[in-house]
Design an enzyme around this catalytic site. Structure first.
Site: not given
Length: 320
Positions: A64, A66, A71, A238, A240, A245
């Site tokens: 999952h 991404k 380099d 979508h 995450k 703080d």
């Protein structure tokens, strides 16, 4: 957008750049012609299979992540997929709201470790890459956490619990699939008891009905404890993201559900960079301003059928 992305990779391959392309077999359905075009240009493309052998059928193990690594010194991680839905071309879902970030320096090398491990899983080959560490100019502290089902312990869950336990004033969470396991839910509840503000931003509508139904049951349990829920209105949320703080900000691919925390292969960047933390704070303030608070009364006003569906979906939370 996928074809444009592929064309860009082909151009780099023609320039002599080594290009390695890994895609998830469950979440991605690529046409053979597309893959043939990439491979013809010299790009190594592999499918990340759930299982390496047909007799070990296993749909749980999903890559999952991404991730893009350039380099060995620059990496991009977050929630962004590559698809036309991100261009707002699917009106039933609407425009997608997501967050991705760029990393340079040794943390990018850590992200490359994640890719190499995944590549070995998919292709049984260890890549010969540049591993020379190059310090970032700014020198901020950051950590790239890549987790999966083969980890010792439950690194993803324990990291999130540790972040929550460190909070003194606020915990802001934006996540599309918020079905926290018991340990994380308890940590959030204890945070509220300590006087910490806990705000959770979820979608107003989702691409997964089972998750939507199950999340309502968890909201019923967490709202009375003082955890505030908000529903993002302009489109499908979508991203995450977690903000602790003025101390920590986390951006990655990890959903706060059992699948992401225990089963999926995920990646997340966590930093103490004050400029980054401030930017994430302002970003989430804008997102909350485009949301409406979700209340206990809203949950009570659901139809009896909807409440039953919600409770039935909760039984599936270990695999959602």
């Amino acid at each position: 957008i996928g074809h444009r992305f592929g064309d860009a990779l082909i151009e780099k391959a023609k320039e002599g750049v080594k290009v390695y392309f890994l895609f998830d077999a469950i979440g991605t359905n690529l046409h053979r012609k597309f893959l043939k075009k990439l491979r013809k240009a010299g790009i190594e493309a592999h499918r990340f299979n759930s299982s390496k052998f047909w007799f070990q059928f296993q749909i749980n193990f999903r890559n999952h992540r991404k991730l893009v690594v350039i380099d060995g010194h620059t990496a991009f991680v977050g929630g962004h997929n590559v698809g036309d839905d991100y261009l707002g071309k699917y009106p039933k879902i609407g425009p997608w709201r997501d967050t991705h970030c760029k990393i340079v320096g040794p943390c990018a090398t850590t992200a490359q470790v994640s890719f190499v491990k995944d590549w070995y899983w998919a292709a049984d080959k260890v890549l010969n890459l540049d591993w020379e560490l190059q310090p970032a100019e700014k020198g901020d502290k950051a950590f790239v956490l890549h987790t999966g089902p083969a980890d010792d312990g439950e690194a993803a869950l324990l990291t999130h619990i540790a972040l929550v336990n460190s909070a003194k004033s606020r915990i802001w969470i934006a996540n599309p699939y918020f079905i926290p396991p018991e340990g994380l839910a308890n940590a959030l509840a204890y945070a509220v008891m300590r006087g910490v503000e806990v705000k959770v931003l979820v979608p107003s509508y989702t691409d997964n009905r089972l998750v939507e139904y199950a999340s309502e049951t968890f909201a019923e349990k967490l709202m009375p404890l003082g955890i505030k829920y908000f529903r993002y209105e302009p489109g499908f949320l979508h991203q995450k993201v977690m903000l602790i703080d003025e101390s920590f900000a986390a951006v990655g691919s990890t959903n706060l559900d059992s699948r992401s925390l225990f089963v999926n292969f995920e990646i997340q960047a966590i930093t103490q960079s004050q400029s980054f933390v401030s930017a994430v704070s302002k970003m989430l303030e804008r997102d909350f301003s485009h949301s409406s608070q979700w209340t206990i009364k809203d949950l009570e006003n659901r139809t009896r059928g909807r409440q039953l569906l919600s409770r039935a979906a909760t039984l599936l939370t270990p695999v959602l």
